[in-house]
Design an enzyme around this catalytic site. Structure first.
Site, PDB file in Angstrom:
ATOM      1  N   THR A 177       0.858  -1.207   0.000  1.00 31.82           N
ATOM      2  CA  THR A 177       0.000   0.000   0.000  1.00 31.82           C
ATOM      3  C   THR A 177       0.885   1.246   0.000  1.00 31.82           C
ATOM      4  O   THR A 177       1.180   1.790  -1.055  1.00 31.82           O
ATOM      5  CB  THR A 177      -0.968   0.007   1.193  1.00 31.82           C
ATOM      6  OG1 THR A 177      -0.230  -0.200   2.385  1.00 31.82           O
ATOM      7  CG2 THR A 177      -2.033  -1.061   1.028  1.00 31.82           C
ATOM      8  N   LYS A 208       4.617  -6.894   3.175  1.00 32.95           N
ATOM      9  CA  LYS A 208       4.332  -5.464   3.037  1.00 32.95           C
ATOM     10  C   LYS A 208       4.232  -4.879   4.448  1.00 32.95           C
ATOM     11  O   LYS A 208       3.885  -5.573   5.403  1.00 32.95           O
ATOM     12  CB  LYS A 208       3.058  -5.220   2.233  1.00 32.95           C
ATOM     13  CG  LYS A 208       1.801  -5.781   2.796  1.00 32.95           C
ATOM     14  CD  LYS A 208       0.905  -4.817   3.535  1.00 32.95           C
ATOM     15  CE  LYS A 208       0.910  -3.445   2.946  1.00 32.95           C
ATOM     16  NZ  LYS A 208       0.211  -2.518   3.899  1.00 32.95           N
ATOM     17  N   THR A 253       4.876  -7.245  11.207  1.00 36.35           N
ATOM     18  CA  THR A 253       4.560  -7.130   9.793  1.00 36.35           C
ATOM     19  C   THR A 253       3.075  -6.962   9.589  1.00 36.35           C
ATOM     20  O   THR A 253       2.282  -7.700  10.159  1.00 36.35           O
ATOM     21  CB  THR A 253       4.954  -8.426   9.066  1.00 36.35           C
ATOM     22  OG1 THR A 253       6.322  -8.630   9.268  1.00 36.35           O
ATOM     23  CG2 THR A 253       4.650  -8.333   7.589  1.00 36.35           C
ATOM     24  N   GLU A 301       7.768   4.356   7.585  1.00 35.49           N
ATOM     25  CA  GLU A 301       7.317   5.628   7.020  1.00 35.49           C
ATOM     26  C   GLU A 301       8.277   6.752   7.402  1.00 35.49           C
ATOM     27  O   GLU A 301       8.471   7.045   8.576  1.00 35.49           O
ATOM     28  CB  GLU A 301       5.883   5.903   7.473  1.00 35.49           C
ATOM     29  CG  GLU A 301       4.919   4.939   6.776  1.00 35.49           C
ATOM     30  CD  GLU A 301       3.496   5.020   7.279  1.00 35.49           C
ATOM     31  OE1 GLU A 301       2.610   4.591   6.545  1.00 35.49           O
ATOM     32  OE2 GLU A 301       3.287   5.491   8.400  1.00 35.49           O
ATOM     33  N   ASN A 343       1.615  10.580   7.466  1.00 34.55           N
ATOM     34  CA  ASN A 343       0.498  10.204   8.324  1.00 34.55           C
ATOM     35  C   ASN A 343      -0.464  11.331   8.643  1.00 34.55           C
ATOM     36  O   ASN A 343      -1.572  11.079   9.118  1.00 34.55           O
ATOM     37  CB  ASN A 343       1.030   9.577   9.611  1.00 34.55           C
ATOM     38  CG  ASN A 343       1.567   8.206   9.324  1.00 34.55           C
ATOM     39  OD1 ASN A 343       0.830   7.348   8.869  1.00 34.55           O
ATOM     40  ND2 ASN A 343       2.857   8.024   9.540  1.00 34.55           N
ATOM     41  N   SER A 395      -5.194   6.054   6.275  1.00 34.37           N
ATOM     42  CA  SER A 395      -4.881   4.623   6.156  1.00 34.37           C
ATOM     43  C   SER A 395      -5.962   3.802   6.797  1.00 34.37           C
ATOM     44  O   SER A 395      -6.803   4.317   7.513  1.00 34.37           O
ATOM     45  CB  SER A 395      -3.531   4.322   6.784  1.00 34.37           C
ATOM     46  OG  SER A 395      -3.557   4.588   8.154  1.00 34.37           O
TER      47      SER A 395
END
Lengths: 407, 407
Positions: free
Chosen positions: A155, A181, A192, A279, A402, A407
């Site tokens: 994503t 991912k 994860t 991130e 963010n 999300s």
């Protein structure tokens, strides 16, 4: 939003096909985007499956269903990217049931052999029509490779993540290949967001579960990006058995140790790749704690350091601020003695036994902190316990992503 | 670095003098700066003192000494700003002993009646010569007011913080005045870096301790900026007894409830001011959790939401991302039922009983989120427990301050 590729990205490795596992991708159009967002893995009959899942009390339907299906046998995996289907009540559950029914019907298998994961926006029921069209397209698509599948499950990931290993079981060489991912909501206990490991080894489901749980404790559970835990975190391992050796059934099975070492290696590589795509990450940080009262205590202290915003911003600023490490050790709630504590960066002690080194030369530490791979050593000096965890720095990029991305 | 005044700053209130407490400030020059950085409070003989301190296992010498002195009697308080003297081994301890000896000698009091706090850089022993010169200067300085003292105890604070209240004890009116400094390393369990409350009420030390601990649990322990906990967190309460009423000795003393209400109000005001000066804060966030299994459970869930970087960045981005609130509830490790959970912003429900509202009108929520004072409601729907905590958003300002400033 367009995300810049992480400066800590690694190239996707060469991974061999795994006999008994076939991957396909398709467009389910879960979002307004021009990319594949549905991954479909078909697994040979008799494939063993094991899984570890988020400990969230508010887990998604996919996780609730998956928890009940492992250890067991699997025939298929569907991964939806762009919609996590979490917190969507009975409509979310119905979407998963619909996907499972469609796949079980197409493959002629039991519903319990179909696994589903979803990742993306929370609170919007997964549109079943999109899923159905995507699965139909995937069933007719040509098989794809690991990298394409790794891209499709992503994503906000900025690079595709994969890892492989092999092991000898008697005279038989078995292969392992995994994709993952991650990026956001990466936290202790099961880090994860979504990871899948495939092998042609033959392993009894209960023993595969035991090995995966153990490997998880040394890999995915030792990473953190921001201390947040997704409602969808899932790692599944599939063993197709196509290599046709005598199935591994326990630690005394010949080759079990070699297989576990390979499985652990894949888990660790995948876990570290998730951190490398944290991130906003600009630096990869390894935190080694030793001299603690126990291994568990060491791990909790290491995670306290790894999750400290003040430590993570200091590293972002290339500041050898060992005082903030002391703070994070102190707040962990674990046994520690201020006057025995030592802190180092990149192999150079900055403070020993509760005091700054009088002859402390900051130059090698400053050099180390300008690099991309940072090492923090914490010696508690009170016992034999140790643990190593991995995290990344906290930068403006994290705020950018963010504060703007739903999300 | 020059810090911009917090947009959430409040004007310093009018606070009355407290009979029996005299404040003075001086320049100890702990850093290369042109400001007062040593605060000296002289207290009337017989002043009762209570204190609550950081739970850090690596607390400073000041904290270790202070913990052993409360509840008790106090004659003086010295607050050093610019150097926390934490993690400085025996040299740090010697500096505190030196300050205590100088003050005890000057006032002709016992060493146990002298309290010291220090805040600032960790790991650099407090220079005793500077402290000595600063104390000597303070002893000769003219008394100052609350605002000047509040400014002098600050470090990265962007505005001076004070709060007051009064209470009637029988026919006697007593006054309370408090100052606090905060900004960084603000976390659960004991949040204020340094807070001091003065009153002319007469209170037995043990009962003052009981009341302060209780008020702390409802105020300073309910705020967080970044989840980090300082090695120096300290709140002290001094009751000079100058109001000369019958001393409060327990909850059945006449006026005890009124006094506690005033003490709690000062603690709550000071705690919220600390949040309003959270590093980089642009929004003040109140998080109310109810319907939890117990009050303790509610508080842990509220803190999990308050410390979640994903929730804090969503609020910074004015995004009603209730999915991240669900995530933070789920990771708290407390009893919760996904399908009974409701989330609201500013009094408008966004999700009820595990699902997004079908008729959800985002407009009033979007309006609310554009404001400076944000309210998040979380209804667990499983019990009677409730708690309210306060935090701020996570912005680029936090990264700026903490990647560049060596605290």
């Amino acid at each position: 939003m367009d995300l810049e590729r992480s400066p800590l990205a690694c190239p996707f490795p060469d991974l061999p096909p795994i006999s008994g596992a076939t991957l396909r991708v398709a467009r389910a159009r879960y979002k307004e985007w021009d990319r594949c967002d549905l991954t479909f893995a078909e697994l040979a009959e008799g494939t063993a499956v094991a899984g570890v899942f988020t400990r969230s009390a508010c887990a998604s339907s996919e996780v609730e269903i998956g928890r009940a299906q492992v250890p067991g046998r699997a025939r298929a995996l569907v991964v939806n990217a762009g919609n996590s289907n979490a917190f969507t009540g009975h409509r979310g559950r119905e979407a998963v049931d619909g996907i499972v029914a469609q796949v079980a019907d197409a493959l002629g298998c039991a519903a319990e052999a179909v696994f589903v994961s979803s990742t993306g926006v929370i609170g919007v029921p997964l549109p079943l029509d999109n899923a159905r069209a995507g699965i139909a397209a995937a069933l007719e698509a040509a098989p794809c490779g690991w990298e394409e599948a790794a891209e499709t499950i992503g994503t906000t990931d900025t690079f595709a993540k994969g890892a492989g290993a092999s092991a000898m079981i008697g005279e038989t060489r078995v292969e392992l290949a995994g994709i993952v991912k991650g990026s956001g909501m990466i936290a202790p206990d099961m880090a994860t967001m979504l990871g899948y490991i495939f092998t042609d080894a033959a392993v009894e489901p209960a023993f595969l579960q035991e090995m995966l749980a153990k490997a998880n404790g040394e890999s995915f559970s030792c990473i953190t990006v921001d201390g947040d835990t997704s409602t969808s975190d899932t790692v599944l391992a599939f063993a197709t058995g196509a290599a046709r050796h005598a199935p591994l059934a326990g630690w005394d099975s010949p080759g079990a140790d070699a297989f576990y070492a390979a499985l652990r290696s894949v888990c660790l590589d995948l876990a570290q790749l998730v951190v490398r795509d944290g991130e906003g990450a600009r630096k990869f940080i390894e935190i080694a704690v030793f001299g603690a009262q126990s291994d568990d205590s060491a791990r909790r202290i290491a995670m306290s350091v790894a999750n400290s915003p003040l430590v993570k911003t200091a590293i972002a600023g290339e500041d050898a601020n060992w005082g903030r490490v002391v703070m994070a050790v102190g707040k962990a709630g674990e046994p520690a003695d201020r006057d025995r504590l030592s802190i180092g960066f990149g192999g150079t002690w900055a403070a020993r036994e509760g005091q700054p080194l009088t002859n402390y030369d900051e130059a090698p530490v400053a050099d180390h902190l300008r690099g991309q791979n940072i090492r923090i050593d914490v010696d508690l000096g009170i016992g034999e316990g140790s643990a190593t965890v991995w995290t990344c720095d906290l930068t403006h990029g994290y705020i950018d992503i963010n504060a703007d991305y739903r999300s």
